[in-house]
Write a protein that holds these residues in place. Structure first.
Motif, short mmCIF file in Angstrom:
data_model
loop_
_atom_site.label_atom_id
_atom_site.label_comp_id
_atom_site.label_asym_id
_atom_site.label_seq_id
_atom_site.Cartn_x
_atom_site.Cartn_y
_atom_site.Cartn_z
N SER A 19 -40.95 -31.42 -24.22
CA SER A 19 -41.93 -30.86 -23.28
C SER A 19 -43.04 -31.86 -22.99
N VAL A 20 -43.58 -32.48 -24.01
CA VAL A 20 -44.65 -33.46 -23.82
C VAL A 20 -44.13 -34.67 -23.05
N PHE A 21 -42.92 -35.10 -23.35
CA PHE A 21 -42.31 -36.24 -22.67
C PHE A 21 -42.17 -35.96 -21.17
N LEU A 22 -41.75 -34.76 -20.83
CA LEU A 22 -41.59 -34.38 -19.42
C LEU A 22 -42.95 -34.24 -18.73
N ASP A 23 -43.92 -33.67 -19.44
CA ASP A 23 -45.25 -33.49 -18.86
C ASP A 23 -45.96 -34.81 -18.60
N HIS A 24 -45.53 -35.87 -19.29
CA HIS A 24 -46.17 -37.18 -19.13
C HIS A 24 -45.25 -38.17 -18.40
N ASP A 25 -44.47 -37.60 -17.46
CA ASP A 25 -43.69 -38.40 -16.52
C ASP A 25 -42.76 -39.39 -17.20
N LEU A 26 -42.14 -38.96 -18.29
CA LEU A 26 -41.13 -39.76 -19.01
C LEU A 26 -41.71 -41.06 -19.57
N SER A 27 -43.00 -41.05 -19.85
CA SER A 27 -43.65 -42.25 -20.39
C SER A 27 -43.57 -42.26 -21.91
N ILE A 28 -42.92 -43.29 -22.46
CA ILE A 28 -42.80 -43.43 -23.91
C ILE A 28 -44.18 -43.62 -24.54
N GLY A 29 -44.99 -44.53 -23.95
CA GLY A 29 -46.30 -44.84 -24.52
C GLY A 29 -47.24 -43.64 -24.53
N ASP A 30 -47.36 -42.94 -23.37
CA ASP A 30 -48.27 -41.80 -23.28
C ASP A 30 -47.83 -40.66 -24.20
N THR A 31 -46.52 -40.41 -24.25
CA THR A 31 -46.01 -39.32 -25.09
C THR A 31 -46.26 -39.59 -26.57
N ALA A 32 -46.03 -40.83 -27.00
CA ALA A 32 -46.26 -41.20 -28.40
C ALA A 32 -47.74 -41.02 -28.77
N LYS A 33 -48.63 -41.37 -27.86
CA LYS A 33 -50.06 -41.21 -28.14
C LYS A 33 -50.44 -39.74 -28.29
N VAL A 34 -49.93 -38.91 -27.41
CA VAL A 34 -50.26 -37.48 -27.45
C VAL A 34 -49.73 -36.84 -28.73
N LEU A 35 -48.53 -37.23 -29.14
CA LEU A 35 -47.91 -36.64 -30.33
C LEU A 35 -48.36 -37.32 -31.63
N PHE A 36 -49.11 -38.43 -31.51
CA PHE A 36 -49.57 -39.20 -32.67
C PHE A 36 -48.40 -39.68 -33.53
N ILE A 37 -47.39 -40.21 -32.85
CA ILE A 37 -46.23 -40.76 -33.56
C ILE A 37 -45.95 -42.16 -33.04
N HIS A 38 -45.15 -42.94 -33.81
CA HIS A 38 -44.78 -44.29 -33.41
C HIS A 38 -43.76 -44.22 -32.28
N ARG A 39 -43.74 -45.24 -31.45
CA ARG A 39 -42.78 -45.29 -30.34
C ARG A 39 -41.35 -45.21 -30.86
N ASN A 40 -41.07 -45.87 -31.99
CA ASN A 40 -39.72 -45.84 -32.55
C ASN A 40 -39.32 -44.42 -32.97
N THR A 41 -40.31 -43.65 -33.49
CA THR A 41 -40.04 -42.26 -33.87
C THR A 41 -39.71 -41.44 -32.64
N LEU A 42 -40.45 -41.68 -31.57
CA LEU A 42 -40.19 -40.96 -30.33
C LEU A 42 -38.80 -41.30 -29.79
N ASN A 43 -38.45 -42.57 -29.78
CA ASN A 43 -37.12 -42.96 -29.31
C ASN A 43 -36.02 -42.34 -30.15
N TYR A 44 -36.26 -42.25 -31.46
CA TYR A 44 -35.27 -41.60 -32.33
C TYR A 44 -35.09 -40.13 -31.93
N ARG A 45 -36.20 -39.45 -31.68
CA ARG A 45 -36.11 -38.03 -31.29
C ARG A 45 -35.40 -37.86 -29.94
N LEU A 46 -35.69 -38.73 -29.00
CA LEU A 46 -35.01 -38.65 -27.70
C LEU A 46 -33.53 -38.92 -27.84
N ASP A 47 -33.16 -39.87 -28.72
CA ASP A 47 -31.74 -40.12 -28.99
C ASP A 47 -31.09 -38.89 -29.60
N ARG A 48 -31.82 -38.22 -30.48
CA ARG A 48 -31.30 -37.01 -31.13
C ARG A 48 -31.10 -35.89 -30.11
#
Length: 354
Positions: free
Chosen positions: A296-325
């Motif tokens: 939901s956050v990824f979609l709300d932030h226009d598919l931006s890896i950087g912005d989504t990671a900042k909002v969720l307070f997680i590392h970019r690699n963690t976000l990419n892992y979740r998107l892969d999942r």
């Protein structure tokens, strides 16, 4: 002090009041107003709450010439109220009742051939816009200014709502009460406003009405604001009634809705609830709550890896892992625009569908 009792058993109301056909509603409203003003429990009939206490009859003259009715006071103390208190209650009741009568007399004067009367007939007979326009022409009603149709759902209804709204919007050209709801036609006022300015004004109207009735009367509201038009009163009314349906289905819990903010709700308005649930469950059913929130956050932030990671307070690699999942569990990659659209619709439905 306490909630007003429900109407009691048939036949328990004062005998004389039974003969006064058409006054039952105003008698109940009088009891409600008197309860609110005095802080005591006043009933229009001998309800169970009255029988449990010590009922004291309060005669109020005026329902018909040389007639009177009886209201009932639920007295919980071991001794009955003294005469001074009863006289004060009678005086207060007579004043409130006269105000109610004055208000109804004014409404009666505006009845036949008024905008409010015509709207009531249109609702009763289920007119379309063409039929309504024919009756407007027949009665030669005055033209309306460009205005917002506003539909206010109140919970609960309060006897002072009409007065408060008249003070807030004295320029309203139509004010039609359908307790516990209220319809207004409010002139825009300023000509040649842009679409953005009209939209902003519509949003402001929601907050104005919601805040005022909550603060002044403790009344919770849902405020529906339609697109402004000139002289299309019935079309505006039907529009805000439809907004009320969509609000209840997709925006429950929010203070109101304007025609401009329907978004996907307009597209999904004809979709059955079962079909909608099947759609989002089919796409999101395999995902955990954490993955759905990430999506939901990824979609709300226009598919931006950087912005989504900042909002969720997680590392970019963690976000990419979740998107892969998410891709692994659903078969759709949310990084791709066409697949992201499917996810966006599913997430929206899951969030809004009631």
């Amino acid at each position: 002090m306490s909630k007003i009792g429900e109407r009691g058993e048939a036949g328990m109301i004062h005998n004389r009041a039974q003969e006064l056909t058409g006054h039952e509603e105003i008698l109940i409203e009088l009891a409600q107003c008197l309860t609110q003003e005095s802080g005591l429990l006043i009933f229009a009939e001998r309800s169970p709450a009255v029988r449990q206490g010590r009922p004291v009859q309060i005669s109020v003259a005026g329902l018909a010439q040389e007639d009177s009715v009886t209201l009932y006071l639920a007295w919980q103390e071991p001794t009955e109220p003294d005469l001074i208190l009863l006289h004060l209650l009678e005086a207060l009741a007579q004043k409130i009742y006269q105000d109610l009568l004055d208000s109804r007399d004014k409404n009666q004067m505006q009845e036949t051939g008024s905008w409010e009367w015509l709207m009531r007939e249109g609702e009763r007979q289920k007119w379309n816009c063409k039929k309504f326009a024919q009756h407007v022409s027949h009665y030669a009603l005055p033209p309306l200014n460009q205005g917002f149709p506003i539909y206010i759902q109140c919970a609960p209804w309060h006897s002072k709502i009409m007065k408060v709204m008249a003070n807030l919007y004295p320029q309203a050209q139509v004010c039609w009460s359908q307790k516990p709801n209220l319809f207004l036609w409010l002139p825009v006022g300023t000509p040649n406003l842009s679409r953005a300015e009209l939209k902003a004004r519509g949003e402001t109207l929601i907050q104005e009405v919601y805040s005022l009735l909550a603060d002044e009367l403790g009344v919770s509201t849902v405020v529906l604001v339609g697109k402004p038009s000139e002289n299309n009163l019935w079309g505006g009314y039907l529009e805000v009634k439809e907004l009320a349906v969509l609000h209840a289905r997709f925006f429950a819990g929010e203070s109101g809705l304007t025609s401009w903010n329907l978004g996907l709700a307009f597209l999904f308005s004809t979709l059955s609830t079962i079909s909608a649930e099947q759609y989002w469950e089919g796409l999101l059913g395999a995902l955990s709550d954490d993955l759905i929130e990430t999506l939901s956050v990824f979609l709300d932030h226009d598919l931006s890896i950087g912005d989504t990671a900042k909002v969720l307070f997680i590392h970019r690699n963690t976000l990419n892992y979740r998107l892969d999942r998410i891709t692994e569990l659903t078969g759709y990659n949310p990084r791709r625009l066409k697949k992201a659209v499917y996810f966006y619709l599913a997430v929206w439905l899951k969030k809004h569908l009631k």
